[in-house]
Design a protein around this motif. Structure first.
Motif, mmCIF file in Angstrom:
data_model
loop_
_atom_site.group_PDB
_atom_site.id
_atom_site.type_symbol
_atom_site.label_atom_id
_atom_site.label_comp_id
_atom_site.label_asym_id
_atom_site.label_seq_id
_atom_site.Cartn_x
_atom_site.Cartn_y
_atom_site.Cartn_z
ATOM 1 N N ARG A 48 -15.596 -11.489 26.784
ATOM 2 C CA ARG A 48 -16.753 -10.601 26.626
ATOM 3 C C ARG A 48 -17.915 -11.349 25.956
ATOM 4 O O ARG A 48 -19.080 -11.112 26.273
ATOM 5 C CB ARG A 48 -16.373 -9.381 25.773
ATOM 6 C CG ARG A 48 -15.448 -8.409 26.458
ATOM 7 C CD ARG A 48 -16.073 -7.798 27.729
ATOM 8 N NE ARG A 48 -17.295 -7.071 27.405
ATOM 9 C CZ ARG A 48 -18.483 -7.321 27.949
ATOM 10 N NH1 ARG A 48 -18.632 -8.304 28.820
ATOM 11 N NH2 ARG A 48 -19.528 -6.602 27.609
ATOM 12 N N ALA A 66 -11.989 -10.752 23.705
ATOM 13 C CA ALA A 66 -13.227 -10.951 22.948
ATOM 14 C C ALA A 66 -13.945 -12.219 23.403
ATOM 15 O O ALA A 66 -15.177 -12.249 23.497
ATOM 16 C CB ALA A 66 -12.924 -11.017 21.447
ATOM 17 N N GLY A 93 -11.383 -2.620 25.127
ATOM 18 C CA GLY A 93 -11.139 -3.293 23.852
ATOM 19 C C GLY A 93 -10.519 -2.373 22.828
ATOM 20 O O GLY A 93 -9.596 -2.775 22.095
ATOM 21 N N TYR A 153 -16.988 -3.358 22.393
ATOM 22 C CA TYR A 153 -15.893 -3.796 23.254
ATOM 23 C C TYR A 153 -15.505 -2.788 24.325
ATOM 24 O O TYR A 153 -14.677 -3.112 25.187
ATOM 25 C CB TYR A 153 -14.664 -4.106 22.409
ATOM 26 C CG TYR A 153 -14.853 -5.280 21.477
ATOM 27 C CD1 TYR A 153 -14.757 -6.581 21.937
ATOM 28 C CD2 TYR A 153 -15.134 -5.081 20.132
ATOM 29 C CE1 TYR A 153 -14.917 -7.665 21.082
ATOM 30 C CE2 TYR A 153 -15.310 -6.156 19.264
ATOM 31 C CZ TYR A 153 -15.203 -7.436 19.747
ATOM 32 O OH TYR A 153 -15.381 -8.511 18.906
#
Length: 623
Positions: free
Chosen positions: A84, A81, A344, A340
């Motif tokens: 990203r 996270a 993700g 995501y």
């Protein structure tokens, strides 16, 4: 000395338990901790908990960590996270999302390593049951009286006839109660509790059912129903619980019939709306379709944390039901795919699977240590209730965004941590001893991450506070000063830059002072907003309007066209396209855009109506 250290550790463990309950209670009662100010308080409590954790590790003669495989996945997703967010197009929203992910990850690791004893599970269950009773009763009062308030704040008018408790959104209350309901039932039937405590948890379960009912949440009803069926099936397989389960099912059935008789019309309208087709079908379907298209644009890595609402306008469908800002996809799985990507979602899926799998493994180990048909001691009762509650919440996430509400996320991760803590009954392999150098490195890492999140939370809360002060300001000067304070707290906020630009634009249009310089100042701030959020069609429109106001029509048009490209099916974008051509005195062309805007929003679109009539009159009068 050894005895003193042991007593100190026991005291600190009890303080950790009290702190966990305080975090869960506060976040639930404080509007779900959805606002930045309340979430900052919850973050501060989590950081305090981390300090207590470090103290316990440093005073322990043989410090160690409970580190099952789910912990590695937790760290992996937190790192993913963060990466990203670093490459996300809009930094403000991405960093706000990373703040929450980081707090959840640290909270989970702390709870896992400090509250793995059976007493912790019992006290947390009792605390959450009492909390759920209070919130459910509040929701029932809202439902019966039609109260439009949540504490001292108004909730959206569309939810006025539904119970939401301390949440603004009734479906969130349904998801929260669905998570806790199986736990209250299993502890009532099988927990090692005295009779007064069992009466409390049993009463809590009944009140939770009423709370779920008054939310009028169709997805919540279905998720709770499936969770209860799974729970009944699991308990019915054990002979001594068959009669109590049948009694509970009969009570639920009779209660459902009574509630249907009391709220028949509301229930019929809610259920019928789920089966609408064509133009009037539920907006969820349209959001999901748009979300799948967005995910296909970036299938592996997603668009960035908290980016669904930012990239959605490009795929907005041209119907009146999609004109409002959605914020989320109303489906946690679609929302996560957009934000995501498949990578993700894969990490999160594996993490949840390992977490719930750890609970299942602990259940199997406890099954061999006690009689097969008993839930003695409350350990298996907790594992069954928390596990099925998690399944119910995951089902509710099909129709809503429950993990984006901090109170629900914190409660869910607390229960998951307590479930994984039961792995110590299954194996000793997940205990990791810490040497002093390793402990020093771990402590330094934890302090650095905690300090980073603490600073972020403080700045986010300060930014939100000054924004609210600006909204409440009675004079323009006070409002502008508050907006600049918000900008200083968070210079990545494109929305604050937009608001400052809008202040100067309005002042220019009122021709107060040097209106040309005011317009130029507004344009500078709108340009900043566009740089911070390249997908902000509203700032593009405002920048184009300033050019039109100064008579620079050729310079204005590219901004309107770019806004139309980013949000082609928004009534506001179409109305402003018509406004631009109206300024250019192309009245016939402007009428087309105003008519298109009215078709998408005919109930609250005064600008398009007024300018359409003016354009029609001027076009006929034009020589």
């Amino acid at each position: 000395m050894q005895v003193d250290i042991q007593r100190m550790d026991e005291v600190l463990e009890k303080v950790c338990l009290a702190l966990l309950c305080l975090i869960l209670v506060f976040s639930t009662l404080a509007f779900g901790a959805v606002r930045a100010t309340e979430f900052a308080v919850a973050t501060g409590l989590v950081l305090l908990a981390l300090v207590l954790w470090l103290v316990r590790l440093w005073i322990a003669p043989n410090p160690r960590l409970l580190w099952p495989p789910v912990c590695w996945l937790t760290l992996l997703f937190g790192g993913y996270a963060l990466v990203r967010a670093h490459f996300a197009p809009v930094q403000h929203e991405a960093q706000e999302e990373v703040l929450r992910v980081g707090v959840y990850a640290l909270f989970f690791l702390w709870a896992l390593n400090n509250l793995y004893r059976q007493e912790a599970s019992r006290w947390v269950t009792l605390c959450l049951s009492l909390l759920a009773v209070g919130v459910s009763l509040y929701a029932m009062v809202q439902f019966v009286t039609g109260d439009t308030m949540v504490w001292h704040l108004f909730k959206p008018a569309t939810y006025a006839q539904r119970g939401s408790g301390t949440f603004a959104y009734p479906n969130h209350l349904a998801g929260f109660l669905t998570l806790l309901l199986p736990l209250a039932i299993t502890f009532t039937l099988a927990g090692r509790l005295n009779y007064p405590t069992r009466i409390i948890t049993g009463y809590a379960a009944l009140i939770m059912l009423g709370g779920i009912a008054v939310t009028l949440s169709r997805g919540g009803w279905l998720a709770a129903f499936v969770a209860l069926v799974l729970l009944a099936a699991a308990l019915f397989a054990m002979r001594q619980y068959r009669i109590p389960v049948l009694v509970i099912l009969i009570v639920i059935f009779l209660g459902g019939i009574w509630f249907y008789g009391q709220a028949q019309e509301k229930i019929k309208r809610r259920v019928a709306a789920a089966f609408d087709r064509g133009h009037d079908r539920d907006p969820r379907w349209r959001l999901w379709e748009a979300g799948i298209q967005l995910w296909q644009d970036s299938p592996w890595w997603g668009h960035g944390p908290a980016h669904f609402d930012l990239v959605y306008p490009k795929y907005r469908q041209p119907v009146n039901h999609t004109q409002l800002r959605p914020n989320f996809a109303l489906n946690e799985y679609v929302n996560t795919l957009v934000d995501y990507g498949a990578a993700g979602v894969g990490i999160l899926t594996l993490a949840v699977a390992l977490g719930l799998g750890g609970g299942w493994r602990a259940w199997r180990a406890l099954s061999h240590s006690i009689h097969q048909e008993e839930l003695r001691g409350g350990k298996r009762a907790f594992l069954m209730g928390a596990g099925i509650g998690w399944i119910g919440l995951l089902l509710a996430c099909v129709t809503d965004f429950h993990f984006h509400l901090p109170a629900i996320a914190l409660t869910a991760f607390a229960l998951l941590a307590l479930m994984c803590g039961h792995l110590r009954f299954a194996t000793e392999r997940y205990w990791v001893p810490l040497s002093r150098p390793t402990l020093f490195f771990f402590s330094l890492s934890l302090l650095m991450v905690g300090g980073f999140l603490g600073v972020r939370a403080w700045r986010s809360a300060e930014h939100a506070y000054w924004q609210r002060q600006a909204d409440r300001a009675e004079s323009g000067a006070v409002q502008l000063a508050a907006l600049h304070r918000a900008w200083e707290a968070q210079p990545l906020s494109h929305w604050v830059a937009h608001q400052i630009g809008e202040y100067h634009r309005r002042k220019s249009w009122r021709q107060e002072g040097d209106y040309i310089n005011q317009a130029r100042t507004a344009m500078e701030w709108f340009q900043r907003a566009i740089e911070l959020n390249p997908m902000d069609s509203y700032a593009l429109i405002r920048l184009g309007m300033c050019h039109d106001w100064l008579g620079e029509h050729d310079l204005a048009e590219p901004y309107f066209l770019r806004a139309l490209e980013l949000d082609p099916n928004n009534y506001y974008t179409l109305a402003n396209m018509g406004w631009h051509y109206f300024q250019r005195r192309q009245y016939r062309r402007s009428k087309v855009w105003f008519a298109a805007s009215i078709r998408l929003n005919w109930w609250d679109n005064p600008t398009a109506y007024a300018y359409y009539r003016a354009a029609e009159r001027l076009w006929h009068e034009k020589p």
